[in-house]
Motif scaffolding. Structure first.
Motif, short mmCIF file in Angstrom:
data_model
loop_
_atom_site.label_atom_id
_atom_site.label_comp_id
_atom_site.label_asym_id
_atom_site.label_seq_id
_atom_site.Cartn_x
_atom_site.Cartn_y
_atom_site.Cartn_z
N CYS A 129 -21.18 28.56 6.36
CA CYS A 129 -20.86 29.82 6.07
C CYS A 129 -19.86 30.18 5.16
O CYS A 129 -18.94 29.54 4.98
N CYS A 132 -16.61 31.54 7.50
CA CYS A 132 -15.73 30.76 8.10
C CYS A 132 -15.73 29.44 7.80
O CYS A 132 -15.04 28.54 8.45
N CYS A 151 -24.56 32.93 10.14
CA CYS A 151 -23.88 32.16 11.10
C CYS A 151 -23.29 32.85 12.46
O CYS A 151 -23.53 34.09 12.60
N CYS A 153 -20.77 33.63 13.37
CA CYS A 153 -19.73 34.80 13.32
C CYS A 153 -20.18 35.84 12.71
O CYS A 153 -19.46 36.84 12.40
#
Ligand code: NAD
Ligand code: ZN
Length: 242
Positions: A129, A132, A151, A153
């Motif tokens: 990612c 992150c 991702c 996130c």
């Protein structure tokens, strides 16, 4: 041809620190197209040339289109190692070969059992990612999704491959140069030797036997003591490791 194979066998027998330096041509016999052969990706028709699509700026600005091309032309989830990958793994097991240095990103050397594999251009089997840093190993995040892979996130996931305009990993360079400068035999195979800086690393070779196995001519044919024009899987499968 047979005399050349015999000469190659003799060089293998005499050597104890063989290093292999390869490229996309090593995997064509596994069904993965290279870039510069007749049926390679450069001969196919796209809106943009491959080196444009597989570049950092294209990835950043046209991520969608990058992933269309990448999934379609660069991901071969069912590809299996061929005779070249297998023989190189065998030579390592026999204690003869110390490293495979590859420009390929397909993970087939490891799949064949090679241990010391230096991937100058990274691997399609690793992804992360961009926000992150979370890692996504394997191809699932690419093959199991459509569009831009995301991702958990919400960030964009990218492959851990070196795109054009990006630098190579310093540690991989250092280890590659170290192996090449220690080698008593360097086998160059399945590479057009036009992608830099990767192709420049072979200048560190100071050993005895320089071998080129490639379907088409390369810039190093003149310097090599054995040049074999042929399919690398077919050639290497005739070599005995022990
Ligand atoms: P390239 O396409 O520029 O050259 C491939 C060379 O291999 C050509 O000279 C061709 O004549 C030769 N060749 C093809 N099939 C062969 C065979 N069976 N036996 C012997 N020789 C054969 O490839 P390159 O020099 O590796 O540079 C292209 C770049 O593209 C690399 O940086 C690599 O990262 C990337 N790439 C990787 C893959 C992969 O991972 N399998 C596939 C395509 C491109
Ligand atoms: Zn993330």
């Amino acid at each position: 041809m047979d005399a050349k194979i015999e000469k190659l066998q003799q060089a293998v027998n005499e050597s104890n620190y063989i290093v292999f330096f390869g490229g996309a041509g090593v995997s064509t016999e596994s069904g993965i197209p290279d870039f510069r052969s007749q049926d390679g990706l450069y001969s196919q028709k796209y809106k943009y040339p491959p080196e444009t699509i597989v570049s950092h700026s294209f990835f950043m600005y046209r991520t969608d289109e990058f992933y269309d091309f990448y999934r379609d032309k660069m991901i071969f989830a069912d590809a299996e190692p061929n005779a070249a990958h297998k023989k190189l793994a065998e030579l390592e097991k026999a204690g003869k070969l110390k490293a495979v240095i590859t420009q390929n990103i397909d993970g087939l050397h490891q799949k064949a059992g090679s241990r010391e594999v230096l991937e100058l251009h990274g691997s399609t089997l690793r992804n992360y990612c961009m926000d992150c840093g979370k890692r996504y190993d394997g191809l699932d995040i690419i093959t199991g999704t459509t569009g831009i892979p995301k991702c958990s996130c919400g960030g964009t996931v990218r492959p851990d491959v070196v795109l054009y305009e990006e630098g190579l990993d310093g540690d991989v360079i250092r280890r590659s140069v170290e192996h090449i400068s220690k080698a008593d035999m360097l086998i160059i195979g399945g590479t057009s030797l036009v992608v830099y800086p990767a192709a420049g690393f072979i200048d560190y070779f100071r050993g005895k036997h320089l071998v080129v196995i490639n379907m088409s001519e390369t810039s190093r044919d003149g310097a090599a003591d054995i040049v074999i024009k042929g399919k690398i899987g077919e050639v290497l499968s005739q070599i005995r490791a022990e």
